[in-house]
Design a protein around this motif. Structure first.
Motif, PDB file in Angstrom:
ATOM      1  N   ALA A 186      31.766  49.606 -41.435  1.00  0.00           N
ATOM      2  CA  ALA A 186      31.421  48.225 -41.105  1.00  0.00           C
ATOM      3  C   ALA A 186      32.680  47.381 -40.923  1.00  0.00           C
ATOM      4  O   ALA A 186      32.776  46.574 -39.988  1.00  0.00           O
ATOM      5  N   TYR A 187      33.653  47.591 -41.799  1.00  0.00           N
ATOM      6  CA  TYR A 187      34.899  46.811 -41.724  1.00  0.00           C
ATOM      7  C   TYR A 187      35.683  47.172 -40.460  1.00  0.00           C
ATOM      8  O   TYR A 187      36.252  46.299 -39.797  1.00  0.00           O
ATOM      9  N   ALA A 188      35.691  48.455 -40.105  1.00  0.00           N
ATOM     10  CA  ALA A 188      36.425  48.897 -38.921  1.00  0.00           C
ATOM     11  C   ALA A 188      35.898  48.229 -37.657  1.00  0.00           C
ATOM     12  O   ALA A 188      36.667  47.824 -36.777  1.00  0.00           O
ATOM     13  N   ALA A 189      34.571  48.115 -37.543  1.00  0.00           N
ATOM     14  CA  ALA A 189      33.988  47.483 -36.360  1.00  0.00           C
ATOM     15  C   ALA A 189      34.424  46.030 -36.242  1.00  0.00           C
ATOM     16  O   ALA A 189      34.770  45.547 -35.153  1.00  0.00           O
ATOM     17  N   GLU A 190      34.439  45.324 -37.362  1.00  0.00           N
ATOM     18  CA  GLU A 190      34.847  43.922 -37.347  1.00  0.00           C
ATOM     19  C   GLU A 190      36.337  43.777 -37.066  1.00  0.00           C
ATOM     20  O   GLU A 190      36.763  42.906 -36.300  1.00  0.00           O
ATOM     21  N   ILE A 191      37.139  44.617 -37.690  1.00  0.00           N
ATOM     22  CA  ILE A 191      38.589  44.536 -37.506  1.00  0.00           C
ATOM     23  C   ILE A 191      38.982  44.874 -36.077  1.00  0.00           C
ATOM     24  O   ILE A 191      39.855  44.234 -35.485  1.00  0.00           O
ATOM     25  N   ARG A 192      38.314  45.868 -35.496  1.00  0.00           N
ATOM     26  CA  ARG A 192      38.631  46.258 -34.116  1.00  0.00           C
ATOM     27  C   ARG A 192      38.399  45.092 -33.166  1.00  0.00           C
ATOM     28  O   ARG A 192      39.221  44.813 -32.288  1.00  0.00           O
ATOM     29  N   ASP A 193      37.282  44.388 -33.357  1.00  0.00           N
ATOM     30  CA  ASP A 193      36.994  43.225 -32.522  1.00  0.00           C
ATOM     31  C   ASP A 193      38.027  42.123 -32.754  1.00  0.00           C
ATOM     32  O   ASP A 193      38.507  41.491 -31.809  1.00  0.00           O
ATOM     33  N   GLY A 194      38.387  41.912 -34.002  1.00  0.00           N
ATOM     34  CA  GLY A 194      39.364  40.879 -34.311  1.00  0.00           C
ATOM     35  C   GLY A 194      40.733  41.166 -33.725  1.00  0.00           C
ATOM     36  O   GLY A 194      41.394  40.272 -33.186  1.00  0.00           O
ATOM     37  N   LEU A 195      41.185  42.418 -33.818  1.00  0.00           N
ATOM     38  CA  LEU A 195      42.480  42.779 -33.244  1.00  0.00           C
ATOM     39  C   LEU A 195      42.472  42.651 -31.737  1.00  0.00           C
ATOM     40  O   LEU A 195      43.477  42.243 -31.126  1.00  0.00           O
ATOM     41  N   SER A 196      41.345  42.985 -31.101  1.00  0.00           N
ATOM     42  CA  SER A 196      41.237  42.827 -29.647  1.00  0.00           C
ATOM     43  C   SER A 196      41.351  41.362 -29.257  1.00  0.00           C
ATOM     44  O   SER A 196      42.003  41.005 -28.270  1.00  0.00           O
ATOM     45  N   ARG A 197      40.713  40.499 -30.042  1.00  0.00           N
ATOM     46  CA  ARG A 197      40.781  39.068 -29.751  1.00  0.00           C
ATOM     47  C   ARG A 197      42.197  38.527 -29.968  1.00  0.00           C
ATOM     48  O   ARG A 197      42.662  37.666 -29.217  1.00  0.00           O
ATOM     49  N   LEU A 198      42.887  39.030 -30.989  1.00  0.00           N
ATOM     50  CA  LEU A 198      44.273  38.623 -31.208  1.00  0.00           C
ATOM     51  C   LEU A 198      45.156  39.030 -30.035  1.00  0.00           C
ATOM     52  O   LEU A 198      46.014  38.263 -29.579  1.00  0.00           O
ATOM     53  N   ALA A 199      44.945  40.246 -29.532  1.00  0.00           N
ATOM     54  CA  ALA A 199      45.725  40.718 -28.393  1.00  0.00           C
ATOM     55  C   ALA A 199      45.454  39.866 -27.160  1.00  0.00           C
ATOM     56  O   ALA A 199      46.377  39.491 -26.425  1.00  0.00           O
ATOM     57  N   ALA A 200      44.168  39.556 -26.927  1.00  0.00           N
ATOM     58  CA  ALA A 200      43.818  38.733 -25.770  1.00  0.00           C
ATOM     59  C   ALA A 200      44.413  37.334 -25.898  1.00  0.00           C
ATOM     60  O   ALA A 200      44.915  36.767 -24.925  1.00  0.00           O
ATOM     61  N   ALA A 201      44.363  36.768 -27.105  1.00  0.00           N
ATOM     62  CA  ALA A 201      44.929  35.439 -27.321  1.00  0.00           C
ATOM     63  C   ALA A 201      46.441  35.442 -27.106  1.00  0.00           C
ATOM     64  O   ALA A 201      47.006  34.485 -26.554  1.00  0.00           O
ATOM     65  N   THR A 202      47.092  36.509 -27.518  1.00  0.00           N
ATOM     66  CA  THR A 202      48.543  36.613 -27.336  1.00  0.00           C
ATOM     67  C   THR A 202      48.905  36.667 -25.858  1.00  0.00           C
ATOM     68  O   THR A 202      49.822  35.973 -25.394  1.00  0.00           O
ATOM     69  N   VAL A 203      48.173  37.485 -25.089  1.00  0.00           N
ATOM     70  CA  VAL A 203      48.432  37.583 -23.657  1.00  0.00           C
ATOM     71  C   VAL A 203      48.190  36.240 -22.975  1.00  0.00           C
ATOM     72  O   VAL A 203      48.969  35.802 -22.124  1.00  0.00           O
ATOM     73  N   SER A 204      47.090  35.559 -23.356  1.00  0.00           N
ATOM     74  CA  SER A 204      46.786  34.267 -22.752  1.00  0.00           C
ATOM     75  C   SER A 204      47.865  33.242 -23.060  1.00  0.00           C
ATOM     76  O   SER A 204      48.258  32.455 -22.193  1.00  0.00           O
ATOM     77  N   THR A 205      48.358  33.236 -24.292  1.00  0.00           N
ATOM     78  CA  THR A 205      49.399  32.281 -24.663  1.00  0.00           C
ATOM     79  C   THR A 205      50.706  32.577 -23.934  1.00  0.00           C
ATOM     80  O   THR A 205      51.414  31.656 -23.493  1.00  0.00           O
ATOM     81  N   MET A 206      51.026  33.845 -23.768  1.00  0.00           N
ATOM     82  CA  MET A 206      52.238  34.214 -23.042  1.00  0.00           C
ATOM     83  C   MET A 206      52.187  33.758 -21.594  1.00  0.00           C
ATOM     84  O   MET A 206      53.219  33.537 -20.949  1.00  0.00           O
ATOM     85  N   ALA A 207      50.954  33.593 -21.071  1.00  0.00           N
ATOM     86  CA  ALA A 207      50.818  33.169 -19.678  1.00  0.00           C
ATOM     87  C   ALA A 207      51.371  31.769 -19.452  1.00  0.00           C
ATOM     88  O   ALA A 207      51.703  31.401 -18.328  1.00  0.00           O
ATOM     89  N   PHE A 208      51.487  30.949 -20.521  1.00  0.00           N
ATOM     90  CA  PHE A 208      52.018  29.607 -20.365  1.00  0.00           C
ATOM     91  C   PHE A 208      53.504  29.610 -20.007  1.00  0.00           C
ATOM     92  O   PHE A 208      54.050  28.574 -19.643  1.00  0.00           O
ATOM     93  N   ARG A 209      54.147  30.783 -20.089  1.00  0.00           N
ATOM     94  CA  ARG A 209      55.569  30.839 -19.746  1.00  0.00           C
ATOM     95  C   ARG A 209      55.791  30.671 -18.255  1.00  0.00           C
ATOM     96  O   ARG A 209      56.869  30.320 -17.822  1.00  0.00           O
ATOM     97  N   GLY A 210      54.796  30.927 -17.454  1.00  0.00           N
ATOM     98  CA  GLY A 210      54.995  30.828 -16.018  1.00  0.00           C
ATOM     99  C   GLY A 210      53.679  30.675 -15.297  1.00  0.00           C
ATOM    100  O   GLY A 210      52.666  30.307 -15.877  1.00  0.00           O
ATOM    101  N   ALA A 211      53.685  30.963 -14.000  1.00  0.00           N
ATOM    102  CA  ALA A 211      52.497  30.771 -13.173  1.00  0.00           C
ATOM    103  C   ALA A 211      51.598  31.989 -13.164  1.00  0.00           C
ATOM    104  O   ALA A 211      50.560  31.982 -12.520  1.00  0.00           O
ATOM    105  N   GLY A 212      51.978  33.061 -13.851  1.00  0.00           N
ATOM    106  CA  GLY A 212      51.179  34.273 -13.845  1.00  0.00           C
ATOM    107  C   GLY A 212      50.228  34.315 -15.004  1.00  0.00           C
ATOM    108  O   GLY A 212      49.827  33.296 -15.557  1.00  0.00           O
ATOM    109  N   GLY A 213      49.850  35.520 -15.390  1.00  0.00           N
ATOM    110  CA  GLY A 213      48.972  35.684 -16.532  1.00  0.00           C
ATOM    111  C   GLY A 213      47.725  36.457 -16.184  1.00  0.00           C
ATOM    112  O   GLY A 213      47.590  37.021 -15.100  1.00  0.00           O
ATOM    113  N   VAL A 214      46.807  36.465 -17.128  1.00  0.00           N
ATOM    114  CA  VAL A 214      45.550  37.190 -17.008  1.00  0.00           C
ATOM    115  C   VAL A 214      44.402  36.203 -17.120  1.00  0.00           C
ATOM    116  O   VAL A 214      44.418  35.315 -17.974  1.00  0.00           O
TER     117      VAL A 214
END
Length: 304
Positions: free
Chosen positions: A75-103
């Motif tokens: 049960a914990y693994a399922a929740e953690i996997r989703d949370g880590l995926s969201r952290l990764a997505a948030a990191t990529v989105s924030t990095m997009a503010f460095r320029g005109a690119g991004g995801v």
């Protein structure tokens, strides 16, 4: 060692321990998790043991050289996997503010996406080569707070709590059928259509009823017929002669041009609902969202 719950402070184990646990849970092996994370097997084992101590619950059953998740661990693994995926997505989105690119993670209505949006996308990628769009399909509204998505294409009313909406276009709903079926049914007036099978689109349950009522016909048979989830499936069923479909005109332009579908009675129904670009307030200034919004609104204006 127990977690200390302090008001106003997040109670979260270390990210390294969570990453080690998630990898071990996914592989079912501390050794393979260590290889993925470029750690030693002992380091992964210690991270997991520390996490179990912090949580006060066993996450793995250990037997010789093998490990298996306990019910709590699964049960914990399922929740953690989703949370880590969201952290990764948030990191990529924030990095997009460095320029005109991004995801840009975009939810689309499947037939609108394949028939209208995707054929126009080369113009967007030419203007914004640094932006990558990832697509997923959503047929109904959802909670942006629980989905790793930046924006969505929505059909309906301009209501979406916590989000900004931009109207893209309305639509005309028309009946269509294969020419052979029109001939077999001998369609001479709208009432003749009730002799055929009325193909249904599950997210538009009142489409046939609205059209029949506009023609002054009884809507009793409006819901009787095979049901499909997507307009693409409805239109292909109509091409195959399975029945008559009621669809937005712009989504079957290709079939109308080729003659595989015809409009037996060109009496369109229009409503107040429309297609909207939707994105949460927290994504409003994301460069990829801003670029896509401006381009999409310009495309819709040219197409109108």
């Amino acid at each position: 060692m127990n977690l200390e719950i302090v008001p106003g402070r997040l109670t979260v184990p270390s990210l390294s321990a969570l990453a080690a646990f998630e990898a071990a849970a996914r592989h079912g092996s501390f050794t393979r998790a260590a290889e993925e994370l470029n750690l030693t097997q002992g380091a992964v084992s210690r991270q997991v043991a520390h996490l179990e101590t912090v949580l006060g619950v066993a996450l793995f059953q250990r037997a010789r050289q093998r490990v298996a998740l306990t019910p709590a661990g699964a049960a914990y693994a399922a929740e953690i996997r989703d949370g880590l995926s969201r952290l990764a997505a948030a990191t990529v989105s924030t990095m997009a503010f460095r320029g005109a690119g991004g995801v840009l993670n975009l939810a689309i209505l499947p037939t609108f996406g394949t028939r209208w949006l995707i054929p126009r996308l080369p113009r967007f990628t030419e203007a914004h080569p640094g932006i990558t769009i990832n697509f997923t399909t959503k047929l109904v509204p959802f909670d942006f707070a629980r989905e790793p998505l930046d924006a969505a294409i929505h059909f309906g009313d301009p209501v979406w709590p916590g989000a900004r909406l931009h109207r893209l276009m309305g639509e005309e709903i028309v009946p269509v059928a294969a020419p052979g079926l029109v001939a077999r049914l001998g369609l001479k007036e709208p009432a003749d259509m009730l002799r055929g099978s009325l193909l249904q689109q599950s997210t538009r349950p009142r489409a046939w009823a609205n059209w029949l009522e506009q023609q002054g016909l009884p809507p009793q048979r409006a819901l009787m017929g095979p049901r499909f989830e997507q307009f693409a499936m409805v239109s292909q069923a109509a091409v195959a002669g399975l029945g008559l479909a009621i669809v937005p005109r712009f989504l079957v332009e290709e079939e109308l041009r080729s003659g595989s579908l015809v409009i037996p009675f060109d009496r369109p129904v229009t409503g107040t609902e429309g297609y909207y670009l939707v994105y949460p307030e927290t994504r409003a200034e994301l460069p990829a969202v801003v670029a896509f919004r401006d381009w999409l609104l310009a495309e819709c204006e040219m197409a109108s």
